[in-house]
Design a protein around this motif. Structure first.
Motif, PDB file in Angstrom:
ATOM      1  N   MET A  87      -8.596  -5.575   5.307  1.00 10.86           N
ATOM      2  CA  MET A  87      -7.540  -6.589   5.476  1.00 10.86           C
ATOM      3  C   MET A  87      -7.128  -6.685   6.941  1.00 10.86           C
ATOM      4  O   MET A  87      -6.748  -7.762   7.421  1.00 10.86           O
ATOM      5  CB  MET A  87      -6.327  -6.235   4.623  1.00 10.86           C
ATOM      6  N   ALA A 129      -3.488   3.755   1.745  1.00  6.98           N
ATOM      7  CA  ALA A 129      -4.264   3.565   0.525  1.00  6.98           C
ATOM      8  C   ALA A 129      -4.769   4.902  -0.025  1.00  6.98           C
ATOM      9  O   ALA A 129      -4.739   5.147  -1.235  1.00  6.98           O
ATOM     10  CB  ALA A 129      -5.436   2.623   0.798  1.00  6.98           C
ATOM     11  N   ARG A 147      -5.821   4.521  -3.722  1.00  5.02           N
ATOM     12  CA  ARG A 147      -6.353   3.168  -3.844  1.00  5.02           C
ATOM     13  C   ARG A 147      -7.586   2.999  -2.971  1.00  5.02           C
ATOM     14  O   ARG A 147      -7.952   3.904  -2.216  1.00  5.02           O
ATOM     15  CB  ARG A 147      -5.267   2.145  -3.490  1.00  5.02           C
ATOM     16  N   ASN A 148      -8.202   1.834  -3.030  1.00  2.00           N
ATOM     17  CA  ASN A 148      -9.444   1.563  -2.307  1.00  2.00           C
ATOM     18  C   ASN A 148      -9.152   1.437  -0.810  1.00  2.00           C
ATOM     19  O   ASN A 148      -8.726   0.392  -0.323  1.00  2.00           O
ATOM     20  CB  ASN A 148     -10.085   0.279  -2.838  1.00  2.00           C
ATOM     21  N   ARG A 152      -9.278  -2.076  -7.147  1.00  3.39           N
ATOM     22  CA  ARG A 152      -8.327  -0.962  -7.028  1.00  3.39           C
ATOM     23  C   ARG A 152      -7.516  -0.986  -5.722  1.00  3.39           C
ATOM     24  O   ARG A 152      -7.181   0.045  -5.166  1.00  3.39           O
ATOM     25  CB  ARG A 152      -9.049   0.379  -7.140  1.00  3.39           C
ATOM     26  N   VAL A 153      -7.189  -2.173  -5.245  1.00  9.54           N
ATOM     27  CA  VAL A 153      -6.260  -2.268  -4.117  1.00  9.54           C
ATOM     28  C   VAL A 153      -4.825  -2.185  -4.621  1.00  9.54           C
ATOM     29  O   VAL A 153      -3.943  -1.654  -3.948  1.00  9.54           O
ATOM     30  CB  VAL A 153      -6.495  -3.572  -3.330  1.00  9.54           C
ATOM     31  N   ALA A 177      -7.623  -8.116  -6.309  1.00 13.03           N
ATOM     32  CA  ALA A 177      -7.044  -6.872  -5.804  1.00 13.03           C
ATOM     33  C   ALA A 177      -7.015  -5.794  -6.881  1.00 13.03           C
ATOM     34  O   ALA A 177      -7.256  -4.611  -6.599  1.00 13.03           O
ATOM     35  CB  ALA A 177      -5.639  -7.138  -5.280  1.00 13.03           C
ATOM     36  N   MET A 216       0.815  -1.210   0.000  1.00 12.91           N
ATOM     37  CA  MET A 216       0.000   0.000   0.000  1.00 12.91           C
ATOM     38  C   MET A 216       0.856   1.271   0.000  1.00 12.91           C
ATOM     39  O   MET A 216       0.455   2.302  -0.529  1.00 12.91           O
ATOM     40  CB  MET A 216      -0.924   0.018   1.219  1.00 12.91           C
ATOM     41  N   ARG A 238      -5.585   2.433   5.966  1.00  8.66           N
ATOM     42  CA  ARG A 238      -6.478   3.339   5.243  1.00  8.66           C
ATOM     43  C   ARG A 238      -5.727   4.577   4.773  1.00  8.66           C
ATOM     44  O   ARG A 238      -5.911   5.052   3.642  1.00  8.66           O
ATOM     45  CB  ARG A 238      -7.650   3.725   6.145  1.00  8.66           C
ATOM     46  N   VAL A 274     -11.450  -1.278   1.394  1.00 11.35           N
ATOM     47  CA  VAL A 274     -11.056  -2.687   1.245  1.00 11.35           C
ATOM     48  C   VAL A 274      -9.690  -2.916   1.890  1.00 11.35           C
ATOM     49  O   VAL A 274      -9.456  -3.952   2.523  1.00 11.35           O
ATOM     50  CB  VAL A 274     -11.030  -3.090  -0.243  1.00 11.35           C
ATOM     51  N   ALA A 275      -8.785  -1.950   1.744  1.00  7.80           N
ATOM     52  CA  ALA A 275      -7.467  -2.077   2.360  1.00  7.80           C
ATOM     53  C   ALA A 275      -7.591  -2.193   3.878  1.00  7.80           C
ATOM     54  O   ALA A 275      -6.928  -3.022   4.515  1.00  7.80           O
ATOM     55  CB  ALA A 275      -6.597  -0.881   1.985  1.00  7.80           C
ATOM     56  N   GLY A 288      -3.053  -9.578   1.886  1.00 11.46           N
ATOM     57  CA  GLY A 288      -4.047  -9.336   2.935  1.00 11.46           C
ATOM     58  C   GLY A 288      -3.766 -10.084   4.208  1.00 11.46           C
ATOM     59  O   GLY A 288      -2.609 -10.337   4.563  1.00 11.46           O
TER      60      GLY A 288
END
Length: 451
Positions: free
Chosen positions: A175, A162, A167-168, A191-192, A187, A115, A159, A171-172, A129
């Motif tokens: 994890m 990301a 990035r997302n 957009r991870v 992923a 990230m 967060r 979703v990050a 993850g």
């Protein structure tokens, strides 16, 4: 006419000079870009953190256009992860993290490093993850309030990383909050990460011409022509990386303490003690690179000492059971310390070592106990009730042959016993045997009768 030619030459010279000035930057732009490849495999810890420092210093010195970290990790230390993430965020050179080759993973602490990168990429067949904080044994943090604080702190960091890279973030964060694990394709679709590429050249081809933000400056990656140089880990860091593995540090420390205790209890040599000291020092140095609990160290040492004492005092295995219990508890809490929330230690390995040591000492204690019940057959105690032959008349003192050796002896009661008579040892007084005549024929007389 001559003036016209001079004018034409002057104009042509001016045109070529102008073209050279315009084309100069284009020609220089075609120069080969240096890409520094940094393969990272294993537990995220102090050794990998130092390795990243050296790689960044080398890339800056060589004026590299891009640093690519090839990552394959099961996780590691929170402190090292934070340090490495900060170094990537503040790097003066664009940094790409590629999870590869196929089959690799960026689990736990590794997900944070992905990230943090300017370019996040994964190879097909990889995953990312499962960054939920756990204890070193792989279990959830037992204190619910403490677990909630650690989890929320790490989720906020994930967060933030990301969001910084566009990035997302939700979703990050999941994890960490929900131990979500994603394949490379999953992923990329949410957009991870930025792309899925099978190898490094494919990644560089994809990254060519893309814009990344380095600090406060937008940098366009020019990778039409490039040279890849792999920056290998130094032998010193390789050795440090090996001994700082939790299983290796635990094994070295346990065997080292065991060897030292044996040397103290059975002196007379130096090989066992020296080897034990070396192994204990290696284990201690490895622990220095890891978050460890002093209570675990104390329980390990106490358990090993109790196991060895059970052999020395000739116990029946009861002490060995207590020592084994201390060893088990010490192993479980050894790496349960702040900073190890993302460190996953092989519980199976530690259980195997503990059970092997416990079985050995319990069997050895049983053998010692059985040996104490057997009749002594050596030394002075072994002479009692043994039979021998008088080799020099006892009047009442003399010599007898017993167990293949000649001993000074005296007859019990002071009676005279002639040479060749069979006698039985009644008791010992130092090196003096007290004997009594065995009823039967004198061996010399018996031999003379046969003649």
């Amino acid at each position: 006419m001559l003036r016209l030619r001079k004018s034409i030459l002057t104009v042509l010279l001016a045109v070529f000079t102008l073209l050279g000035c315009v084309a100069g930057p284009s020609l220089s732009a075609e120069k080969t870009a240096l890409v520094v490849s940094v393969p990272m495999e294993g537990v995220v810890g102090v050794s990998l953190e130092n390795y990243l420092d050296e790689a960044f210093a080398y890339a800056a010195e060589e004026k590299a256009a891009l640093v690519v970290i090839g990552l394959d990790t099961p996780g590691g230390l929170v402190t090292s992860m934070r340090g490495m993430s900060q170094k990537i965020l503040s790097a003066s050179i664009p940094v790409a993290v590629w999870v590869g080759p196929p089959g690799a993973r960026a689990a736990s602490a590794g997900a944070f490093l992905v990230m943090a990168a300017h370019v996040a990429a994964m190879a097909p067949g990889t995953n990312i993850g499962a960054a939920h904080p756990v204890t070193a044994s792989g279990q959830d943090v037992p204190d619910k309030e403490l677990s909630r604080k650690i989890t929320n702190d790490l989720a906020a960091q994930m967060r933030s990383l990301a969001e910084e890279r566009g990035r997302n973030a939700e979703v990050a964060a999941s994890m960490v909050l929900n131990s979500v694990s994603l394949t490379a394709r999953e992923a990329m679709e949410i957009r991870v990460i930025d792309t899925v590429t099978p190898d490094l050249p494919s990644l560089l081809k994809w990254a060519d011409g893309r814009k990344v933000r380095v600090g406060t400056v937008d940098v366009v990656l020019d990778l039409k022509r490039y040279e890849i140089r792999t920056f290998e880990m130094s032998p010193r860091l390789r050795a440090l990386h090996f001994i700082s593995r939790p299983d290796v540090a635990y094994l070295m420390l346990t065997l080292g303490i065991l060897a030292i205790v044996f040397e103290v209890l059975t002196p007379g040599g130096f090989v066992m003690g020296t080897a034990g000291a070396v192994m204990a020092l290696i284990g201690a140095y490895g622990l220095r690179m890891l978050p460890f609990n002093w209570a675990g160290i104390i329980l390990l040492v106490a358990g090993i000492i109790v196991l060895v004492l059970d052999l020395v005092v000739g116990g029946i295995g009861v002490l060995s059971l207590f020592g084994l219990a201390s060893l088990v508890v010490g192993s479980l809490v050894l790496f349960r310390a702040p900073g190890g929330e993302l460190l996953n230690v092989s519980v199976g390995f530690m259980a195997g070592i503990t059970l092997t040591l416990g079985a050995f000492f319990i069997l050895a204690a049983g053998a010692v106990w059985r040996s104490t019940r057997n009749r002594v057959t050596s030394g002075q105690e072994g002479m009692v009730q043994g039979e021998g032959v008088v080799v020099e008349d006892l009047a009442p003192g003399g010599f007898v042959s017993c167990h293949g050796e000649v001993w000074k002896a005296v007859s019990e009661g002071g009676e005279r016993i002639s040479k060749g008579t069979r006698v039985r040892v009644v008791r010992t007084d130092g090196l003096l045997l007290h004997v009594r005549k065995v009823e039967g024929e004198n061996l010399e007389e018996k031999g003379a009768g046969h003649k």
